[in-house]
Design a protein around this motif. Structure first.
Motif, PDB file in Angstrom:
ATOM      1  N   TYR A 136       0.845  -1.199   0.000  1.00  0.00           N
ATOM      2  CA  TYR A 136       0.000   0.000   0.000  1.00  0.00           C
ATOM      3  C   TYR A 136       0.870   1.234   0.000  1.00  0.00           C
ATOM      4  N   GLU A 137       0.458   2.227  -0.788  1.00  0.00           N
ATOM      5  CA  GLU A 137       1.114   3.520  -0.658  1.00  0.00           C
ATOM      6  C   GLU A 137       0.293   4.362   0.323  1.00  0.00           C
ATOM      7  N   ILE A 138       0.975   4.997   1.255  1.00  0.00           N
ATOM      8  CA  ILE A 138       0.297   5.835   2.243  1.00  0.00           C
ATOM      9  C   ILE A 138       0.066   7.215   1.647  1.00  0.00           C
ATOM     10  N   ILE A 182       6.113   4.562   1.571  1.00  0.00           N
ATOM     11  CA  ILE A 182       6.030   5.813   2.319  1.00  0.00           C
ATOM     12  C   ILE A 182       6.681   6.949   1.526  1.00  0.00           C
ATOM     13  N   ASN A 183       5.898   7.998   1.251  1.00  0.00           N
ATOM     14  CA  ASN A 183       6.428   9.155   0.522  1.00  0.00           C
ATOM     15  C   ASN A 183       7.200  10.063   1.462  1.00  0.00           C
ATOM     16  N   ARG A 184       8.381  10.466   1.056  1.00  0.00           N
ATOM     17  CA  ARG A 184       9.125  11.459   1.839  1.00  0.00           C
ATOM     18  C   ARG A 184       9.784  12.449   0.891  1.00  0.00           C
ATOM     19  N   LEU A 202      10.673   3.268   0.851  1.00  0.00           N
ATOM     20  CA  LEU A 202      10.721   4.728   0.954  1.00  0.00           C
ATOM     21  C   LEU A 202      10.644   5.319  -0.450  1.00  0.00           C
ATOM     22  N   GLU A 203       9.582   6.101  -0.709  1.00  0.00           N
ATOM     23  CA  GLU A 203       9.420   6.711  -2.035  1.00  0.00           C
ATOM     24  C   GLU A 203      10.007   8.119  -2.032  1.00  0.00           C
ATOM     25  N   LEU A 204      10.962   8.333  -2.918  1.00  0.00           N
ATOM     26  CA  LEU A 204      11.609   9.641  -2.999  1.00  0.00           C
ATOM     27  C   LEU A 204      11.571  10.139  -4.425  1.00  0.00           C
ATOM     28  N   ILE A 256      12.118   5.195  -6.525  1.00  0.00           N
ATOM     29  CA  ILE A 256      12.171   6.540  -7.102  1.00  0.00           C
ATOM     30  C   ILE A 256      10.783   6.868  -7.634  1.00  0.00           C
ATOM     31  N   ASP A 257      10.228   7.946  -7.099  1.00  0.00           N
ATOM     32  CA  ASP A 257       8.872   8.369  -7.417  1.00  0.00           C
ATOM     33  C   ASP A 257       8.913   9.358  -8.588  1.00  0.00           C
ATOM     34  N   HIS A 258       7.802   9.477  -9.288  1.00  0.00           N
ATOM     35  CA  HIS A 258       7.652  10.487 -10.352  1.00  0.00           C
ATOM     36  C   HIS A 258       8.781  10.464 -11.380  1.00  0.00           C
ATOM     37  N   LEU A 295      11.295   1.502  -9.459  1.00  0.00           N
ATOM     38  CA  LEU A 295      11.123   2.764 -10.195  1.00  0.00           C
ATOM     39  C   LEU A 295       9.634   2.952 -10.440  1.00  0.00           C
ATOM     40  N   LYS A 296       9.109   4.102 -10.039  1.00  0.00           N
ATOM     41  CA  LYS A 296       7.678   4.353 -10.222  1.00  0.00           C
ATOM     42  C   LYS A 296       7.443   5.257 -11.426  1.00  0.00           C
ATOM     43  N   ILE A 297       6.621   4.777 -12.350  1.00  0.00           N
ATOM     44  CA  ILE A 297       6.313   5.554 -13.548  1.00  0.00           C
ATOM     45  C   ILE A 297       4.827   5.865 -13.555  1.00  0.00           C
TER      46      ILE A 297
HETATM   47 CA    CA Z   1       4.256   8.495  -4.367  1.00  0.00          CA
END
Ligand code: CA
Length: 400
Positions: free
Chosen positions: A31-33, A86-88, A119-121, A149-151, A169-171
């Motif tokens: 899950y993404e918070i 977790i987004n930071r 950890l999403e950065l 890696i986010d975005h 890697l998040k696309i």
């Molecule tokens: Ca995110």
């Protein structure tokens, strides 16, 4: 959203969870918070609050941590032990050298369970000291914490990403609304290549239609997230709640992809056989213009250029180029060297050993800028014929 309202009403903060699915088992793997704020009209995203730089850092960190603790309380004791994304903001993370974050995680998880944390950065807007950030991330990794890696986007810093060496890697498929699919697909292929080299997994987010899901699946996505699959909600959902539907959809992707690959395979085979037949019929060799010209005419409906090279990549014949006025012979190409081109020597070695023709992947021709493929085959001792297949032929037969 008024930041003061948020800061004076902590009781209205709510951690939402958006399920992330996996293609190998068709189940929820994490899950993404996401931070939400409860208003009279329903829940609002806290995204604008977190990106509001007029709010002092300490306050943003406070809100971030309240949401984090709420979510961890919901997820920590879960039986299926899914991942927790977790987004930071790297800048806020570094505010106390990453200690606050780690303390919270430690409160909810013993060390052997910390591998559940992702950890999403986003590295894009980070302007702080990269060395210190890398140092911190390496330290986190010793606890088994994963980095995503986010975005990921066209403005991502590839050097930073490879230094961070993330596991995910998040696309975002948002791009598909704005960009042309084929250009976007090229970019995705590059990221796919990068992720393979780094040993990272691709996660596609913002999937809102079945077509986007299929696109993600076809481009090497292992993890998926988006409204089409599941909305963010205050509670976790059943791990297998989508399993049957997702599996069925994947199966239809597999069927249609197999059918399309089968068709392409047949078309490519047909093309290769036809080209080989023409070449065998001709007496083409590098030294003589006439047989090569005759061959060019035979290949007119397939090709727009042909030439002969030796195994070191030196061109031994002129270029035979198709123009509106017929075939033109370009003598000045003789003795040019092509060994620097990607895959050139690899292809030569393959042809020399297998003694058979080879159809390249499609690529953009440096002179015409069109998508082409090259068919090459051994002609005789130390002579190799290169036939550039026209865009029109590839398009018509759907074998880009
Ligand atoms: Ca995110």
């Amino acid at each position: 959203m008024d930041p003061m309202e948020v800061l004076t009403n902590f009781s209205q903060l709510e951690a939402f969870l958006q399920p992330i699915f996996s293609a190998d088992e068709h189940i929820v793997i994490g899950y993404e918070i996401l931070g939400r704020y409860k208003t009279d009209k329903g829940y609002e995203s806290l995204g604008p609050f977190f990106s509001d730089h007029s709010v002092p850092e300490e306050y943003r960190i406070d809100v971030d941590n309240i949401i984090l603790e709420q979510a961890l309380a919901k997820l920590a004791d879960q039986e299926d032990e899914c991942f927790i994304f977790i987004n930071r903001d790297p800048h806020l993370l570094m505010y106390d050298h990453g200690e606050g974050f780690l303390e919270i995680i430690k409160r909810y998880f013993p060390e052997q369970k910390m591998h559940r944390i992702v950890l999403e950065l986003s590295e894009k807007s980070f302007s702080g000291n990269m060395e210190s950030l890398l140092h911190l991330l390496t330290y986190y990794k010793t606890y088994g914490i994963k980095i995503a890696i986010d975005h990921l986007g066209v403005d991502s810093h590839l050097d930073r990403i490879s230094a961070i060496s993330p596991q995910i890697l998040k696309i975002s498929l948002d791009h598909l609304k704005m960009q042309r699919w084929d250009t976007f697909a090229d970019t995705i292929s590059l990221w796919g290549e990068l992720s393979r080299k780094m040993g990272a997994t691709l996660l596609f987010e913002n999937i809102e239609t079945v077509y986007q899901l299929q696109f993600a699946w076809r481009h090497g996505g292992r993890y998926y997230q988006g409204f089409y699959l599941a909305q963010p909600s205050p509670a976790a959902i059943g791990r297998e709640s989508l399993k049957e539907r997702f599996k069925r959809e994947c199966h239809s992707f597999i069927d249609s992809e197999k059918m399309s690959l089968e068709k392409k395979y047949d078309e490519k085979k047909k093309l290769q056989l036809e080209l080989e037949r023409c070449v065998r019929k001709s007496r083409a060799a590098s030294g003589e213009r006439q047989p090569l010209l005759e061959l060019a005419k035979m290949l007119e409906s397939y090709a727009f250029r042909l030439y002969v090279c030796d195994e070191d990549g030196f061109q031994k014949s002129p270029n035979f180029l198709k123009t509106n006025q017929g075939w033109s012979i370009q003598e000045h190409y003789i003795d040019k060297n092509w060994s620097w081109r990607p895959y050139f020597l690899k292809t030569i070695i393959k042809m020399r050993n297998d003694q058979e023709g080879f159809l390249s992947d499609s690529y953009s021709d440096i002179e015409t800028a069109q998508t082409i493929r090259t068919f090459s085959l051994p002609l005789r001792d130390n002579e190799y014929l290169f036939i550039d297949i026209s865009y029109e032929y590839l398009y018509e037969h759907n074998i880009f």
